[in-house]
Write an enzyme that holds these catalytic residues in place. Structure first.
Site, PDB file in Angstrom:
ATOM      1  N   ASP A 145       0.849  -1.201   0.000  1.00  0.00           N
ATOM      2  CA  ASP A 145       0.000   0.000   0.000  1.00  0.00           C
ATOM      3  C   ASP A 145       0.882   1.247   0.000  1.00  0.00           C
ATOM      4  OD1 ASP A 145      -1.863   1.955   0.271  1.00  0.00           O
ATOM      5  OD2 ASP A 145      -2.615   1.303   2.216  1.00  0.00           O
ATOM      6  N   LYS A 148       0.134   3.595  -2.262  1.00  0.00           N
ATOM      7  CA  LYS A 148      -0.722   4.604  -2.914  1.00  0.00           C
ATOM      8  C   LYS A 148       0.098   5.388  -3.938  1.00  0.00           C
ATOM      9  CE  LYS A 148      -3.955   4.985   0.905  1.00  0.00           C
ATOM     10  NZ  LYS A 148      -3.189   4.207   1.922  1.00  0.00           N
ATOM     11  N   ALA A 168     -11.193   0.834  13.869  1.00  0.00           N
ATOM     12  CA  ALA A 168     -10.696   2.089  14.449  1.00  0.00           C
ATOM     13  C   ALA A 168     -11.300   3.335  13.799  1.00  0.00           C
ATOM     14  CB  ALA A 168      -9.170   2.133  14.358  1.00  0.00           C
TER      15      ALA A 168
HETATM   16  O1  3DU Z   1      -7.660   2.396  10.375  1.00  0.00           O
HETATM   17  P1  3DU Z   1      -6.896   1.097  10.480  1.00  0.00           P
HETATM   18  O2  3DU Z   1      -5.895   1.060  11.594  1.00  0.00           O
HETATM   19  O3  3DU Z   1      -7.819  -0.090  10.469  1.00  0.00           O
HETATM   20  O4  3DU Z   1      -5.989   0.973   9.149  1.00  0.00           O
HETATM   21  C1  3DU Z   1      -6.501   1.126   7.863  1.00  0.00           C
HETATM   22  C2  3DU Z   1      -5.416   0.894   6.857  1.00  0.00           C
HETATM   23  O5  3DU Z   1      -5.915   1.100   5.549  1.00  0.00           O
HETATM   24  C3  3DU Z   1      -4.219   1.807   6.984  1.00  0.00           C
HETATM   25  O6  3DU Z   1      -3.085   1.075   6.539  1.00  0.00           O
HETATM   26  C4  3DU Z   1      -4.500   2.931   6.035  1.00  0.00           C
HETATM   27  O7  3DU Z   1      -3.344   3.544   5.561  1.00  0.00           O
HETATM   28  C5  3DU Z   1      -5.220   2.187   4.916  1.00  0.00           C
HETATM   29  N1  3DU Z   1      -6.171   2.989   4.163  1.00  0.00           N
HETATM   30  C6  3DU Z   1      -7.205   3.627   4.751  1.00  0.00           C
HETATM   31  O8  3DU Z   1      -7.367   3.542   5.967  1.00  0.00           O
HETATM   32  C7  3DU Z   1      -8.094   4.370   3.954  1.00  0.00           C
HETATM   33  C8  3DU Z   1      -7.946   4.445   2.635  1.00  0.00           C
HETATM   34  O9  3DU Z   1      -8.807   5.119   1.926  1.00  0.00           O
HETATM   35  C9  3DU Z   1      -6.899   3.768   2.052  1.00  0.00           C
HETATM   36  C10 3DU Z   1      -6.034   3.037   2.844  1.00  0.00           C
END
Ligand code: 3DU
Length: 212
Positions: free
Chosen positions: A58, A60, A172
């Site tokens: 990831d 991006k 989260a």
């Molecule tokens: O919020 P979390 O900790 O569950 O992580 C979400 C992951 O997905 C994190 O790696 C973030 O960089 C990625 N992500 C998004 O949260 C939102 C997006 O639109 C794209 C990637």
């Protein structure tokens, strides 16, 4: 069944490897991004390969076509099976990632709309829809769409059809696993798993949500 993908945004390498090892049997894939790669180096992909789970990079990616190609080659050479690029970069720059992914037998996912509150400033008003259509036109394997806005996922699904939708924002960020799991091909969960007292127990709950 909807896939469960761990976003391994753990910046301590030892801890990241420990969590990945414990969680791997219960996961469909592991997503790595800047937090872990910048702290541990790209070679961590090689170490995680031993767990025999698909690895998603990831980054991006959002550069000109040639730079994207060079980045994507590094990613697939390191052992990843998928790459995520932005969509606002346009067809030629998306295609650079799609083409390299295809050369390696891997996949490319295009960010159509992000999950955080501020994303609405630029992705809404037709942009995400345009990006989703572009992802189809470029023959990307799928898109990234926000678990925090299931109604938007439904709209984007109409555009991408049977192409995959992977969806971050569960846990989260407030996205509900069982709601979004019905709409997408993979839910991406980070903190709600790797910050849990017992990550494997947390995974079990998300796994159950996929079938609920
Ligand atoms: O919020 P979390 O900790 O569950 O992580 C979400 C992951 O997905 C994190 O790696 C973030 O960089 C990625 N992500 C998004 O949260 C939102 C997006 O639109 C794209 C990637």
């Amino acid at each position: 069944m909807t896939e469960l993908i761990l976003a391994l945004d753990v910046t301590d390498k030892k801890q990241a490897l420990k969590i990945a090892e414990a969680c791997a049997p219960h996961l469909d894939a592991i997503k790595l991004g800047y937090p872990l790669i910048l702290s541990s180096g790209l070679s961590i992909a090689g170490e995680l390969e031993e767990l025999d789970k698909p690895l998603i990079a990831d980054f991006k990616v959002a550069d000109i076509p040639n730079t994207n190609k060079l980045i994507a080659e590094q990613v697939f050479d390191a052992g990843f099976s998928s790459i995520i690029c932005h969509g606002f970069i346009g067809a030629d720059a998306i295609r650079a990632c799609v083409d390299v992914a295809a050369d390696y037998g891997g996949a490319c996912f295009v960010v159509a709309e992000m999950s955080h509150p501020g994303a609405t400033a630029f992705f809404h008003g037709g942009t995400a829809e345009k990006i989703a259509a572009l992802a189809v036109e470029c023959e990307a394997d799928g898109i990234i769409a926000p678990a925090t806005r299931p109604e938007r996922v439904t709209i984007l699904r109409e555009i991408v059809g049977r192409r995959k939708i992977l969806s971050p924002g569960v846990g989260a960020q407030g996205g509900d696993a069982s709601t979004v799991a019905k709409l997408v091909d993979g839910i991406i969960v980070g903190r709600a798993i790797y910050e849990a007292k017992d990550p494997v127990t947390a995974i079990t709950e998300f796994s159950a949500a996929r079938t609920a």
